[in-house]
Design a protein around this motif. Sequence first.
Motif, mmCIF file in Angstrom:
data_model
loop_
_atom_site.group_PDB
_atom_site.id
_atom_site.type_symbol
_atom_site.label_atom_id
_atom_site.label_comp_id
_atom_site.label_asym_id
_atom_site.label_seq_id
_atom_site.Cartn_x
_atom_site.Cartn_y
_atom_site.Cartn_z
ATOM 1 N N PHE A 185 -0.124 -5.001 8.993
ATOM 2 C CA PHE A 185 0.751 -4.081 8.285
ATOM 3 C C PHE A 185 2.140 -4.029 8.904
ATOM 4 C CE2 PHE A 185 -2.027 -1.746 5.387
ATOM 5 C CZ PHE A 185 -3.275 -2.095 5.846
ATOM 6 N N GLY A 186 3.140 -3.784 8.061
ATOM 7 C CA GLY A 186 4.456 -3.434 8.550
ATOM 8 C C GLY A 186 4.473 -1.978 8.988
ATOM 9 N N LYS A 187 5.619 -1.528 9.478
ATOM 10 C CA LYS A 187 5.714 -0.156 9.985
ATOM 11 C C LYS A 187 5.951 0.875 8.898
ATOM 12 C CE LYS A 187 7.016 -1.245 14.698
ATOM 13 N NZ LYS A 187 7.949 -0.982 15.819
ATOM 14 N N ARG A 195 -2.870 10.979 3.358
ATOM 15 C CA ARG A 195 -3.220 9.899 4.312
ATOM 16 C C ARG A 195 -4.025 8.758 3.688
ATOM 17 N NH1 ARG A 195 -5.007 13.794 8.648
ATOM 18 N NH2 ARG A 195 -7.119 13.050 8.214
ATOM 19 N N PHE A 227 3.626 0.672 2.681
ATOM 20 C CA PHE A 227 3.387 -0.357 3.696
ATOM 21 C C PHE A 227 3.231 -1.717 3.030
ATOM 22 C CE2 PHE A 227 2.882 2.164 7.460
ATOM 23 C CZ PHE A 227 2.443 3.395 7.011
ATOM 24 N N TYR A 277 0.849 -1.178 0.000
ATOM 25 C CA TYR A 277 0.000 0.000 0.000
ATOM 26 C C TYR A 277 0.888 1.232 0.000
ATOM 27 C CZ TYR A 277 -4.471 -2.329 1.082
ATOM 28 O OH TYR A 277 -5.616 -3.080 1.033
ATOM 29 N N MET A 289 -4.814 5.531 1.999
ATOM 30 C CA MET A 289 -4.083 4.306 1.698
ATOM 31 C C MET A 289 -4.526 3.803 0.331
ATOM 32 S SD MET A 289 -2.106 3.326 4.273
ATOM 33 C CE MET A 289 -2.032 1.552 4.428
ATOM 34 N N ILE A 295 -6.057 -6.999 8.093
ATOM 35 C CA ILE A 295 -4.795 -7.000 7.378
ATOM 36 C C ILE A 295 -3.723 -6.614 8.391
ATOM 37 C CG2 ILE A 295 -3.441 -5.845 5.600
ATOM 38 C CD1 ILE A 295 -5.960 -5.418 4.024
ATOM 39 N N GLN A 320 0.881 5.338 0.939
ATOM 40 C CA GLN A 320 0.167 6.361 1.705
ATOM 41 C C GLN A 320 0.852 7.712 1.489
ATOM 42 O OE1 GLN A 320 0.227 6.268 6.062
ATOM 43 N NE2 GLN A 320 -1.973 6.670 6.079
ATOM 44 N N ARG A 335 -2.465 -10.739 4.664
ATOM 45 C CA ARG A 335 -3.823 -11.125 5.043
ATOM 46 C C ARG A 335 -3.958 -12.620 4.876
ATOM 47 N NH1 ARG A 335 -9.676 -9.078 2.600
ATOM 48 N NH2 ARG A 335 -10.839 -9.362 4.525
#
Lengths: 115, 115
Positions: free
Chosen positions: B105-107, B43, B91, B37, B45, B103, B39, B95
Amino acid sequence: GAGVSQSPSNKVTEKGKDVELRCDPISGHTALYWYRQRLGQGLEFLIYFQGNSAPDKSGLPSDRFSAERTGESVSTLTIQRTQQEDSAVYLCASSLRGTIQETQYFGPGTRLLVL
Amino acid sequence: AQTVTQSQPEMSVQEAETVTLSCTYDTSESDYYLFWYKQPPSRQMILVIRQEAYKQQNATENRFSVNFQKAAKSFSLKISDSQLGDAAMYFCAYRSAFRDDKIIFGKGTRLHILP
């Protein structure tokens, strides 16, 4: 609507106050998700609604957090007695039926600042 | 529990060059979906690309492609011919194919495009 919308876009509140965040999913989408994104972090799952099924609340961090959904439309996320640690961007997403293969479409988020 | 790790908090690339963003994940499940994703500062996504774990072929979407190494649990994103509009947080996300809720998510990796 054309996309997922959220309101307000920004919210500043004082510690201890309650806040309500709103999400309008894409029309016809039965699945709705709330996520929290703290500064510099990824998204944390909060809650999932699918049609008339009982919501999956497994991600709610405390009993101060609750969410409702009216049928298959608007959802509100309520945070009671806000704390400074609640400051984050709250993102909502929707998908058509919530099946695994589907893409989740995200709204622009509500940035919450608790003073 | 599943985890997603992005080891590069920030990266920079010259406009028109190619950049690769890294992602590793951990799961005991045999079937799942992986996502990248984007962003931007707005903001919102935006889904960039999606890979189904049971498919051997790496997903491609225009200038975006992935290198999916299932045995190594690695899922990197390659952006070719980088453009100024590619500047954003990226990101990586996971899933499960067996659960229709969250889902993970990573940081995130912040990508800067240098003109």
